[in-house]
Design an enzyme around this catalytic site. Structure first.
Site, PDB file in Angstrom:
ATOM      1  N   LYS A   1      -2.721  -1.727   7.531  1.00  0.00           N
ATOM      2  CA  LYS A   1      -4.330  -1.458   7.574  1.00  0.00           C
ATOM      3  C   LYS A   1      -5.148  -2.554   9.067  1.00  0.00           C
ATOM      4  O   LYS A   1      -6.034  -2.341   9.051  1.00  0.00           O
ATOM      5  CB  LYS A   1      -5.001  -2.267   6.052  1.00  0.00           C
ATOM      6  CG  LYS A   1      -6.305  -1.605   6.235  1.00  0.00           C
ATOM      7  CD  LYS A   1      -6.572  -1.697   4.460  1.00  0.00           C
ATOM      8  CE  LYS A   1      -8.285  -1.516   4.575  1.00  0.00           C
ATOM      9  NZ  LYS A   1      -8.859  -1.570   2.972  1.00  0.00           N
TER      10      LYS A   1
ATOM     11  N   TYR B   1      -3.605 -16.292  11.874  1.00  0.00           N
ATOM     12  CA  TYR B   1      -2.536 -16.056  11.143  1.00  0.00           C
ATOM     13  C   TYR B   1      -1.040 -15.559  10.881  1.00  0.00           C
ATOM     14  O   TYR B   1      -1.005 -15.306  12.294  1.00  0.00           O
ATOM     15  CB  TYR B   1      -3.224 -14.113  10.536  1.00  0.00           C
ATOM     16  CG  TYR B   1      -2.414 -13.760   9.646  1.00  0.00           C
ATOM     17  CD1 TYR B   1      -2.564 -13.589   8.323  1.00  0.00           C
ATOM     18  CD2 TYR B   1      -1.480 -13.209   9.975  1.00  0.00           C
ATOM     19  CE1 TYR B   1      -2.292 -13.093   7.160  1.00  0.00           C
ATOM     20  CE2 TYR B   1      -0.442 -11.706   9.103  1.00  0.00           C
ATOM     21  CZ  TYR B   1      -1.134 -11.826   8.109  1.00  0.00           C
ATOM     22  OH  TYR B   1      -0.751 -10.836   6.344  1.00  0.00           O
TER      23      TYR B   1
ATOM     24  N   ARG C   1       1.266  -1.475  -0.219  1.00  0.00           N
ATOM     25  CA  ARG C   1      -0.238   0.140  -0.087  1.00  0.00           C
ATOM     26  C   ARG C   1       0.958   0.713   0.213  1.00  0.00           C
ATOM     27  O   ARG C   1       2.399   1.700  -0.165  1.00  0.00           O
ATOM     28  CB  ARG C   1      -0.744   0.197   1.327  1.00  0.00           C
ATOM     29  CG  ARG C   1      -1.626  -0.975   1.128  1.00  0.00           C
ATOM     30  CD  ARG C   1      -2.783  -0.944   2.325  1.00  0.00           C
ATOM     31  NE  ARG C   1      -4.306  -2.089   2.508  1.00  0.00           N
ATOM     32  CZ  ARG C   1      -3.632  -3.315   2.999  1.00  0.00           C
ATOM     33  NH1 ARG C   1      -2.410  -3.599   3.782  1.00  0.00           N
ATOM     34  NH2 ARG C   1      -4.366  -4.149   3.314  1.00  0.00           N
TER      35      ARG C   1
ATOM     36  N   ARG D   1      -1.917  -2.483  -6.872  1.00  0.00           N
ATOM     37  CA  ARG D   1      -1.857  -4.189  -6.371  1.00  0.00           C
ATOM     38  C   ARG D   1      -2.781  -4.768  -6.878  1.00  0.00           C
ATOM     39  O   ARG D   1      -2.972  -5.582  -7.025  1.00  0.00           O
ATOM     40  CB  ARG D   1      -2.542  -3.086  -5.013  1.00  0.00           C
ATOM     41  CG  ARG D   1      -1.261  -2.949  -4.266  1.00  0.00           C
ATOM     42  CD  ARG D   1      -1.868  -2.173  -2.891  1.00  0.00           C
ATOM     43  NE  ARG D   1      -2.769  -3.126  -1.900  1.00  0.00           N
ATOM     44  CZ  ARG D   1      -2.664  -4.081  -0.564  1.00  0.00           C
ATOM     45  NH1 ARG D   1      -1.248  -4.595  -0.511  1.00  0.00           N
ATOM     46  NH2 ARG D   1      -3.111  -4.507   0.068  1.00  0.00           N
TER      47      ARG D   1
ATOM     48  N   HIS E   1      -3.762  -9.141   3.836  1.00  0.00           N
ATOM     49  CA  HIS E   1      -4.950  -9.469   2.776  1.00  0.00           C
ATOM     50  C   HIS E   1      -5.448 -11.035   3.848  1.00  0.00           C
ATOM     51  O   HIS E   1      -4.171 -11.731   4.223  1.00  0.00           O
ATOM     52  CB  HIS E   1      -6.136 -10.122   2.176  1.00  0.00           C
ATOM     53  CG  HIS E   1      -6.261  -8.677   0.920  1.00  0.00           C
ATOM     54  ND1 HIS E   1      -6.307  -8.647  -0.533  1.00  0.00           N
ATOM     55  CD2 HIS E   1      -5.684  -7.946   1.419  1.00  0.00           C
ATOM     56  CE1 HIS E   1      -6.359  -7.345  -0.900  1.00  0.00           C
ATOM     57  NE2 HIS E   1      -6.172  -6.671  -0.163  1.00  0.00           N
TER      58      HIS E   1
ATOM     59  N   HIS F   1      -2.020   2.848  -5.352  1.00  0.00           N
ATOM     60  CA  HIS F   1      -2.988   2.133  -4.308  1.00  0.00           C
ATOM     61  C   HIS F   1      -3.215   0.732  -5.720  1.00  0.00           C
ATOM     62  O   HIS F   1      -3.854  -0.317  -5.599  1.00  0.00           O
ATOM     63  CB  HIS F   1      -3.833   2.534  -3.687  1.00  0.00           C
ATOM     64  CG  HIS F   1      -4.483   1.250  -3.097  1.00  0.00           C
ATOM     65  ND1 HIS F   1      -4.493   0.990  -1.638  1.00  0.00           N
ATOM     66  CD2 HIS F   1      -6.056   0.013  -3.520  1.00  0.00           C
ATOM     67  CE1 HIS F   1      -4.698  -0.340  -1.582  1.00  0.00           C
ATOM     68  NE2 HIS F   1      -6.037  -0.703  -2.258  1.00  0.00           N
TER      69      HIS F   1
END
Length: 402
Positions: free
Chosen positions: A271, A368, A244, A335, A359, A332
């Site tokens: 984010k 994660y 980003r 991406r 993500h 952006h």
């Protein structure tokens, strides 16, 4: 001449004799079946035109039935009534069929391919052929290129566009090049594909506008006008890392390990508020090594006007505006370029792509992991950087689906 109509039963009952003989049909003057001593049976049609006698071969029985033989003989009689010689007409039609066969779309496409392949890499040539064989030849391959219309091509492209928009645009360009070749070789008089780019759905410009990987060469050429080498480097790194814009702007040298070729972004700049490990391609490492000579004395990889502050949030967008890419590309948007190219290639797990974008894919089991699939993602990012180099060198995109 017999006044009895010929029947299929009579034809089947006809036995060979020492010499050829005829079975005439009273319903169709001039039509007869020639029975040979070896038992074979041939349809013939005798007629006169301009005081000359002609004999037309209609076909072999039973492949050509009595009904079909009568139909063909009747068609010939209609031609004769209009002063047209059926035998000569058949020769002309055969010549046209042969010409159409020579001008079949697949044949023309293969001739075009042969003229271009010498300037392509082996992998790119394989991609082009694969796209033709998979998406184009099944629809257009057997048709004469003369008969193919813009509507025919558009139907093919719109079907592809529903699942792979960028591949549809590439197919349009390739089919268009084939028709240009056909125009040059005088097989057709115009290129029906010329205006179809406007018929496909346009990529929507806006907040996260993006361009496909195939358009990177034109973008890089424009990027040279950005002025600041630092801004150029920042944008190139956005392209190569899929970070980003904020993640790149705030990036600090202490987060970068050039020996391991990784960036470890802390949770506070992410984010999703989770730390994230980004594997770097060789090309990205080289850009960072070069940038260190300019900003190594600052904590930030890309410092702003003051060394203790990062690059401003608007710097990259303003640079894109200066080079003519306002509303066409955004920081952006790279991406999207990245994910589109890799997802359409079909070579990489969607999980790898999603994790590279920081993500958290719904399908990933367990907790994660900031370094999940690091080995696979490292290879994927190197493939992506190499694909960009290949496109810049004019050798095509090796990531295109095979």
């Amino acid at each position: 001449m017999s006044k009895t109509p010929l029947t299929a039963k009579a034809i089947d009952a006809a036995q060979p004799q020492d010499k050829p003989y005829k079975l005439t049909d009273s319903l169709t003057p001039g039509l007869f079946l020639l029975v040979h001593p070896n038992g074979s049976k041939y349809w013939r049609f005798r007629y006169w035109l301009n005081k000359r006698e002609f004999l037309q071969a209609i076909g072999v029985y039973p492949l050509i039935t009595l009904k079909e033989a009568r139909r063909r003989a009747t068609e010939s009689r209609s031609l004769i009534a209009n002063g047209i010689n059926p035998v000569e007409q058949a020769r002309k039609e055969k010549a046209i069929d042969a010409l159409n066969m020579a001008a079949g779309f697949k044949k023309v496409a293969e001739d075009w391919f042969a003229t271009r392949v010498g300037g392509w890499s082996e992998s790119y040539a394989k991609q082009v052929r694969s796209a033709l064989e998979k998406d184009v030849y099944p629809v257009l391959g057997k048709r004469s290129i003369v008969d193919i219309t813009a509507r025919d091509v558009l139907a093919l492209l719109q079907k592809k566009e529903r699942t792979a928009p960028e591949q549809a645009r590439k197919l349009r360009r390739r089919i268009g090049e084939i028709f240009k070749f056909a125009v040059i070789t005088e097989l057709v008089t115009r290129n029906p594909v010329a205006d179809l780019d406007t018929a496909l759905k346009a990529r929507r410009p806006g907040h996260n506008a993006w361009i496909p990987i195939s358009e990177i060469p034109a973008f890089y050429k424009a990027l040279e006008r950005a002025g600041s080498v630092q801004i150029q480097t920042a944008i190139r790194l956005l392209i190569l890392t899929a970070l980003r814009t904020a993640e790149l702007r705030l990036c600090r040298w202490e987060w970068i390990n050039l020996e391991d070729a990784t960036i470890t972004l802390p949770a506070e700049v992410m984010k999703a508020r989770r730390p994230h490990v980004v594997p770097l391609s060789r090309q990205a490492v080289e850009l960072l090594q070069d940038q260190f000579t300019r900003s190594g004395y600052s904590a930030f990889v890309f410092p702003g006007r003051f060394m203790d502050k990062p690059l401003s949030a608007s710097a990259i967008l303003k640079a894109l505006e200066r080079i003519g890419y306002k509303s066409i590309a955004t920081g952006h948007g790279w991406r999207t370029t990245f994910s589109t190219a890799l997802n359409e290639s079909g070579r990489y797990s969607p999980d790898w792509i999603e994790i590279q974008l920081a993500h958290v894919p719904k399908g990933i089991r367990g907790v994660y992991n900031q370094a999940a699939y690091l080995k696979q993602r490292r290879a994927m990012m190197q493939d992506y950087a190499d694909a960009i180099d290949s496109i810049l060198a004019g050798n095509g995109n090796p990531l295109e689906p095979e």
